[in-house]
Design a protein around this motif. Structure first.
Motif, PDB file in Angstrom:
ATOM      1  N   ILE A 124      42.505  26.770  35.576  1.00 32.49           N
ATOM      2  CA  ILE A 124      41.767  28.044  35.618  1.00 32.49           C
ATOM      3  C   ILE A 124      42.468  29.214  34.914  1.00 32.49           C
ATOM      4  O   ILE A 124      43.545  29.172  34.705  1.00 32.49           O
ATOM      5  CB  ILE A 124      41.419  28.336  37.022  1.00 32.49           C
ATOM      6  CG1 ILE A 124      42.940  28.577  37.936  1.00 32.49           C
ATOM      7  CG2 ILE A 124      40.575  27.369  37.844  1.00 32.49           C
ATOM      8  CD1 ILE A 124      42.699  28.917  39.318  1.00 32.49           C
ATOM      9  N   ARG A 125      41.532  30.248  34.704  1.00 35.23           N
ATOM     10  CA  ARG A 125      42.276  31.544  34.283  1.00 35.23           C
ATOM     11  C   ARG A 125      42.885  32.300  35.476  1.00 35.23           C
ATOM     12  O   ARG A 125      42.448  32.004  36.574  1.00 35.23           O
ATOM     13  CB  ARG A 125      41.038  32.347  33.745  1.00 35.23           C
ATOM     14  CG  ARG A 125      40.436  31.829  32.640  1.00 35.23           C
ATOM     15  CD  ARG A 125      38.773  32.530  32.459  1.00 35.23           C
ATOM     16  NE  ARG A 125      39.006  34.028  32.220  1.00 35.23           N
ATOM     17  CZ  ARG A 125      38.166  34.860  32.271  1.00 35.23           C
ATOM     18  NH1 ARG A 125      36.857  34.507  32.875  1.00 35.23           N
ATOM     19  NH2 ARG A 125      38.374  36.148  31.799  1.00 35.23           N
ATOM     20  N   GLU A 126      43.608  33.106  35.315  1.00 33.31           N
ATOM     21  CA  GLU A 126      44.543  33.876  36.201  1.00 33.31           C
ATOM     22  C   GLU A 126      43.424  34.889  36.550  1.00 33.31           C
ATOM     23  O   GLU A 126      42.964  35.704  35.887  1.00 33.31           O
ATOM     24  CB  GLU A 126      45.680  34.724  35.765  1.00 33.31           C
ATOM     25  CG  GLU A 126      46.697  33.689  35.453  1.00 33.31           C
ATOM     26  CD  GLU A 126      48.008  34.594  35.105  1.00 33.31           C
ATOM     27  OE1 GLU A 126      49.019  34.536  35.973  1.00 33.31           O
ATOM     28  OE2 GLU A 126      48.139  35.225  34.090  1.00 33.31           O
ATOM     29  N   PRO A 127      43.310  35.211  37.972  1.00 34.60           N
ATOM     30  CA  PRO A 127      42.275  36.215  38.588  1.00 34.60           C
ATOM     31  C   PRO A 127      43.124  36.985  39.617  1.00 34.60           C
ATOM     32  O   PRO A 127      43.970  36.888  39.875  1.00 34.60           O
ATOM     33  CB  PRO A 127      41.099  35.260  39.272  1.00 34.60           C
ATOM     34  CG  PRO A 127      42.269  34.332  39.928  1.00 34.60           C
ATOM     35  CD  PRO A 127      43.396  33.955  39.095  1.00 34.60           C
ATOM     36  N   ILE A 128      42.479  38.209  39.700  1.00 34.85           N
ATOM     37  CA  ILE A 128      42.880  39.110  40.658  1.00 34.85           C
ATOM     38  C   ILE A 128      41.624  38.619  41.950  1.00 34.85           C
ATOM     39  O   ILE A 128      40.551  38.491  41.512  1.00 34.85           O
ATOM     40  CB  ILE A 128      42.512  40.544  40.556  1.00 34.85           C
ATOM     41  CG1 ILE A 128      43.712  40.960  39.433  1.00 34.85           C
ATOM     42  CG2 ILE A 128      42.785  41.464  41.773  1.00 34.85           C
ATOM     43  CD1 ILE A 128      43.764  42.572  38.853  1.00 34.85           C
TER      44      ILE A 128
END
Length: 324
Positions: free
Chosen positions: A128-132
């Motif tokens: 996955i992409r890094e999220p906030i």
């Protein structure tokens, strides 16, 4: 402040207060300093990262004041590279946010959904992409009033003793919380990178938000949305409001035990309408049935990886319903 938070706030006497801020142009990564030396105009957060069971960097704004709904805390999970590189991040706004990170906050079940642990694992695996993540607690005793969509439920209000606050809650989310996060954190603020996640009745809320604010939210995940509500009127209304798959993505799921079994008809109607509009399962759409799953915190915890994969998957990620 929601019921259950008062006792937990006693823990904060043992937790350091820190201030986070970003540069005015938001091109720099966030900086951290002590509250004593921080910009006086910057919001103050408590760092919860050292609490037992927390994975990664978790901070809390103890009171987020609103002109539309009850004040409440915000819990914000920050990705591993936050503060280390100049980078902007996609954002997932999670409703019923008291359940996401800490057992003691997850009332009445005291079973968190382990969002932080699951994100950490998926990131370590490169899936996955890094999220906030911004976890927004419910309104406690006003939860249904805030989350139930008003338009399809108006004729049922008296029978269900509802005092509608859904419009006020939508303004809280779109006019207060999202602008605050976009101002104080390095976000990718467009709809392609702004997502919502909810479950049960808040699963209805996130779908309503996407239909009402298509320019703000590009994808939503509704876990076990309460599709049996109001004798099918909610499903009828939702299926008439869905955005097209050219611009939006939708994840829905349900279990099969207890209350979850009651969602079957509405779930089927919503899935067929999405497919009719051109949503493609495995691409812009997921509709998964988890056999044996009930409407309980441990069941949401056990499959939280699926909506996170759907919302954030990288090209090398496996399908969202892969076992973890």
């Amino acid at each position: 402040m929601i019921r259950g938070h008062a006792s937990f706030l006693l823990i904060l006497a043992l937790v350091t207060s820190v201030t986070f801020w970003v540069g005015r142009d938001q091109t720099a990564s966030a900086q951290i300093s002590s509250a004593d030396s921080a910009d006086a105009t910057a919001p103050v957060f408590h760092d919860l990262s050292a609490l037992p069971g927390v994975s990664g960097q978790l901070i809390m704004k103890p009171t987020f004041a609103s002109e539309h709904v009850r004040d409440r805390p915000l819990y914000i999970w920050l990705p591993p590279s936050y503060g280390q590189v100049a980078k902007r991040y996609p954002v997932i706004y999670m409703l019923d946010g008291e359940h996401m990170f800490i057992d003691n906050l997850a009332r009445p079940s005291r079973t968190e959904w382990q969002v932080d642990e699951t994100l950490t694992r998926l990131l370590d695996e490169g899936r996955i992409r890094e999220p906030i993540v911004v976890a927004i607690p419910s309104g406690g005793s006003r939860r249904y009033d805030e989350y139930v969509p008003q338009a399809p439920m108006q004729k049922h209000a008296l029978r269900l003793a509802l005092t509608f606050l859904s419009d006020e809650h939508m303004r809280f989310l779109t006019e207060e919380v999202k602008p605050f996060i976009d101002t104080h954190f390095p976000t990718l603020s467009g709809p392609d990178d702004t997502y919502l996640l909810g479950a049960s009745v808040s699963g209805l809320t996130v779908m309503e938000a996407m239909t009402r604010y298509p320019d703000l939210f590009g994808a939503v995940a509704a876990m076990s949305p309460h599709l049996s509500l109001a004798d099918g009127d909610v499903v009828t209304w939702l299926t008439g409001q869905l955005q097209t798959p050219d611009t939006h993505r939708l994840y829905i799921d349900r279990g099969t035990k207890g209350l979850e079994a009651q969602y079957a008809r509405g779930f089927r109607r919503l899935r067929l309408k999405a497919l009719d509009l051109g949503y493609v399962e495995g691409e812009s759409f997921e509709a998964t049935v988890y056999k044996g799953a009930a409407h309980k915190a441990k069941d949401f915890r056990d499959r939280i990886h699926a909506p996170l994969l759907f919302l954030l998957a990288t090209d090398n990620a496996a399908t969202a319903d892969d076992p973890m």
